[in-house]
Design an enzyme around this catalytic site. Structure first.
Site, PDB file in Angstrom:
ATOM      1  N   HIS A 285      39.876  55.227   6.841  1.00 57.06           N
ATOM      2  CA  HIS A 285      38.701  54.942   6.009  1.00 57.06           C
ATOM      3  C   HIS A 285      39.229  54.749   4.600  1.00 57.06           C
ATOM      4  O   HIS A 285      39.351  55.706   3.840  1.00 57.06           O
ATOM      5  CB  HIS A 285      37.752  56.147   6.126  1.00 57.06           C
ATOM      6  CG  HIS A 285      36.487  56.031   5.340  1.00 57.06           C
ATOM      7  ND1 HIS A 285      35.255  55.937   5.929  1.00 57.06           N
ATOM      8  CD2 HIS A 285      36.241  56.017   4.013  1.00 57.06           C
ATOM      9  CE1 HIS A 285      34.307  55.871   5.006  1.00 57.06           C
ATOM     10  NE2 HIS A 285      34.886  55.924   3.835  1.00 57.06           N
ATOM     11  N   HIS A 287      39.463  53.340   0.781  1.00 57.98           N
ATOM     12  CA  HIS A 287      38.708  52.846  -0.355  1.00 57.98           C
ATOM     13  C   HIS A 287      39.574  51.863  -1.133  1.00 57.98           C
ATOM     14  O   HIS A 287      40.794  51.983  -1.169  1.00 57.98           O
ATOM     15  CB  HIS A 287      38.252  54.013  -1.242  1.00 57.98           C
ATOM     16  CG  HIS A 287      36.984  54.638  -0.763  1.00 57.98           C
ATOM     17  ND1 HIS A 287      36.030  55.170  -1.596  1.00 57.98           N
ATOM     18  CD2 HIS A 287      36.489  54.798   0.494  1.00 57.98           C
ATOM     19  CE1 HIS A 287      35.010  55.631  -0.886  1.00 57.98           C
ATOM     20  NE2 HIS A 287      35.268  55.429   0.380  1.00 57.98           N
ATOM     21  N   CYS A 318      32.647  54.393  -6.703  1.00 57.61           N
ATOM     22  CA  CYS A 318      33.473  55.592  -6.643  1.00 57.61           C
ATOM     23  C   CYS A 318      32.891  56.606  -7.612  1.00 57.61           C
ATOM     24  O   CYS A 318      32.855  56.352  -8.815  1.00 57.61           O
ATOM     25  CB  CYS A 318      34.908  55.248  -7.033  1.00 57.61           C
ATOM     26  SG  CYS A 318      36.005  56.657  -7.012  1.00 57.61           S
TER      27      CYS A 318
END
Lengths: 377, 346
Positions: A285, A287, A318
């Site tokens: 996962h 970012h 974020c």
């Protein structure tokens, strides 16, 4: 549950195009110093008859670092990638959760319904967390009950505790997720307890889920760095992953929560985790906060991971770097996988349409480069 | 990410990073003995060629003042970059952004150890560049006929003929020439581009004298798969050390493509491309001499020698580079390489 140990990289010694079966190594003639196929690159020259007097043993220092590493590079570059990748769409939950404006329930349902028709096999629908903490997810029950669940598509929901789990099941959830972290400080700041305590809370959810035959997906946050602690050791990530896997999670999604990882740290972390959890149970996962997501995902794929989380239109910023981007865009991921000949089952066009829809609703620009290049916002 | 808001600028400023995320910028510690390094399998050094002042600014809509361009290049010179593409000596009619090429070339501070190549599409541009003080130039080919036609109004063949003039003049003056191949992974007009075509154009540019060929994914459509296929074709025609990649991030694929390129090129280096030397050990005496020679050479090799023995000890392959070029070994030593003469027996 004993974790399988990875003995060899799957690609050791073989060079084959994506989708083709394993072929012979490239050239076994003179100069091929890595034909042993163990993937370790050890080249003990001691065997075989010496060519004559004065030869004796071949000198050890000639086994250089590069040559020792060659099979790995050969493997990596050979692109022994999985034939299929499961794309887990986290936009409606992880994506929207980090969006500033509260999205109307109808829009959330509309988004999920559009995503359901793209071919995505898993769409994380919402989070059964207290609206006091995450106002965006306050309408979790309505969303869960409002979406049109397509057969063959999973709609997991986040359940941080037993109460959330029960509410989720009551609303019709058939799969849930729990969130751990590899950082003590992050856990403390996020859910006000230690990692150990958080896992104890989750064990209640696990027991209830087991009783109800509901699969549980585990997330581990901060696997490549923490906004509070900084560097996170790969061993710690492996330890938390192992605990969650042992508790009964069918899959562990390793999250680079602040997008700080690079291919090197991804490889180091995965090497440690794969000693404890079978690679088939791992997901990444990533970012894209520092633009590294696709490169990190590529490395994960090369190491055997075949489940990748992404968010349509790159939704979600974020919370630790104001104004920065967050999740990797599903469109960009699918574009890359398509180019590699990896089957995802996802219709990129329909995915982009879903991205256009949500960006229009949010009145924001897409974070997906593919969508931008295709003039879709 | 589009226009950068001030919050983001603050977030991404290096000082902020160092203050709040202190692990960034720390060099990766060397691996403990027996432990794999985080970057194992990757080259120790990658040359980054900064093309912002030329390729970057060329595509910006706003005409950037000359003093801003000079300041940008001066600041880049202090970053440790070893090559910064400064400007383009192209007609200002075609590329207004680069109209101030002379002023920029003359105005920048040249740092020792930093190269400042400029684009020179033809002989006239080349002469102007030299007059303005350029010490390295670049020429631009394309792997697509349509792109070549639309971009510089001539076929690939015609463009190469023009470049030949430039390269010839450059060689006479000992000016290194870098070659670019555009549309290496796709063309906005033709679509798919055959890797063989990219290889053919690369070979032409390399053969005429370009020291390096930068393979450009001009519209950023490439993915790791197409990058790999293209590089495999090009590597058959030109040496690895002469290959560079120039990836556009239009579809967000650039870093993944670059990583793939690094992996593919390094793999090929280890397995046996043009500069790999194969040693047949059937002649033991010469072989032991060879080994001694190699060891004694090690103190003046600037790249660590990469040698590997086969399982039965019968052959050894690897490449060796020395400070001023490639090591040449004679046939009598049973080494095969692209050069004549022998540095060991000379």
């Amino acid at each position: 549950m004993a974790a399988a140990r990875r003995l060899l990289p799957r690609w050791a010694g073989a060079m084959r195009p994506v989708g083709a079966g394993a072929g012979p190594g490239p050239g076994q003639g003179l100069g091929r110093a890595q034909g042993n196929g163990t993937g370790t690159g050890d080249l003990e020259p001691g065997g075989g008859p010496g060519p004559g007097p004065g030869r004796g043993r071949a000198p050890a220092p000639l086994r250089s670092r590069r040559s020792r590493l060659c099979p790995q590079i050969s493997a990596a570059a050979a692109g022994a990638l999985p034939a299929r990748v499961k794309v887990v769409e986290v936009g409606p939950r992880d994506g929207l959760q980090n969006e500033q404006s509260i999205v109307p329930t109808a829009v959330k349902i509309g988004l999920i319904d559009m995503l359901s028709h793209t071919g995505l096999p898993v769409i994380e629908a919402t989070s059964f967390v207290s609206p006091r903490w995450v106002p965006q997810m306050a309408d979790h029950t309505e969303v869960m009950q409002g979406i049109n669940k397509l057969p063959g598509v999973s709609y997991p929901v986040l359940t941080p505790n037993l109460k959330g789990f029960q509410a989720a099941v009551a609303a019709g959830a058939k799969e849930v997720s729990i969130f751990g972290a590899a950082s003590e400080l992050f856990t403390k700041k996020n859910i006000n307890c230690s990692i150990e305590e958080s896992l104890e809370r989750f064990s209640e959810v696990m027991s209830a889920a087991r009783a109800a035959s509901i699969p549980v997906r585990g997330y581990v946050s901060c696997v490549l760095g923490c906004p509070y602690e900084g560097k996170i050791s790969a061993a710690k990530v492996a330890e938390v992953s192992k605990k969650m896997y042992s508790m009964g999670c069918y899959e562990i999604s390793l999250g680079d929560t602040i997008g700080i990882g690079t291919p090197g740290s991804m490889r180091e972390m995965l090497t440690a985790v794969m000693k404890e959890v079978p690679v088939g149970a791992l997901a990444v996962h990533c970012h894209d906060t520092y633009g590294q997501a696709l490169a990190n995902i590529l490395v994960a794929l090369q190491m055997g991971v075949s489940v990748v989380d992404a968010s349509v239109a790159g939704l979600g910023g974020c919370p630790y770097a104001k104004g920065a981007s967050g999740n990797v865009a599903t469109e960009d991921l699918v574009y890359m996988l398509n180019g590699l000949g990896i089957h995802t089952g996802v219709d990129l066009q329909k995915l982009m349409d879903a991205g256009t829809f949500i960006c229009n609703a949010l009145n924001r620009r897409t974070n997906s480069k593919v969508s931008q290049a295709s003039c879709r916002l | 990410m589009g226009t950068v808001p001030s919050a983001l600028k603050h977030c991404l400023s290096y000082q902020h990073l160092l203050k709040e995320q202190p692990w960034i910028g720390e060099p990766v510690p060397p691996p403990q003995p027996g432990q794999e390094s985080q970057t194992s399998g990757l080259p120790e050094y990658i040359k980054i060629v900064e093309v912002g002042p030329r390729d970057g600014l060329q595509n910006e809509k706003v005409i950037v003042p000359t003093d801003i361009k000079i300041e940008l290049i001066n600041r880049l010179s202090k970053t440790g970059l070893s090559a910064i593409e400064v400007t383009s000596f192209v007609s200002s009619k075609w590329v207004p952004q680069m109209a101030d090429h002379k002023e920029v070339m003359r105005g920048i501070e040249r740092h020792p150890g930093v190269r400042y190549p400029v684009l020179t599409p033809n002989l006239q541009g080349f002469h102007n560049a030299i007059a303005a003080g350029a010490t390295e130039v670049s020429v631009f080919g394309a792997a697509s006929e349509s792109f070549s036609k639309m971009n510089i109004n001539c076929s690939i063949e015609e463009s190469i003929e023009k470049f030949e003039e430039v390269v010839k003049s450059a060689r006479n003056m000992n000016i290194p020439v870098r070659g670019y191949v555009s549309c290496a992974l796709g063309c906005p007009y033709e679509g798919n581009i055959l890797p063989a075509k990219v290889a053919e154009v690369s070979k032409r540019l390399y053969s005429m004298g370009c020291y390096e060929i930068s393979l450009g994914d001009t519209i950023g459509v490439g993915t790791p798969g197409s990058m790999k296929r293209m590089l495999e074709a090009v590597m058959k025609e030109i040496p690895l050390s002469a290959i560079a990649v120039h990836c556009h991030d239009t579809y967000g694929q650039a870093l993944a493509n670059i990583l793939t390129a690094i992996q593919v090129l390094l793999q090929c280096m280890s397995e046996g491309a043009v500069f790999l030397a194969d040693l047949n050990l059937s002649r033991s005496c010469q072989n032991s001499l060879m080994k001694q020679a190699l060891h004694s050479l090690s103190d003046w090799l600037y790249a660590s020698s990469s040698l590997a023995w086969s399982e039965d000890g019968s052959c050894c392959s690897g490449f060796i580079r020395r400070r001023s070029g490639w090591l040449s070994l004679c046939k009598g030593c049973y080494w095969k390489c692209g050069h004549r003469g022998c540095d060991i027996h000379a």
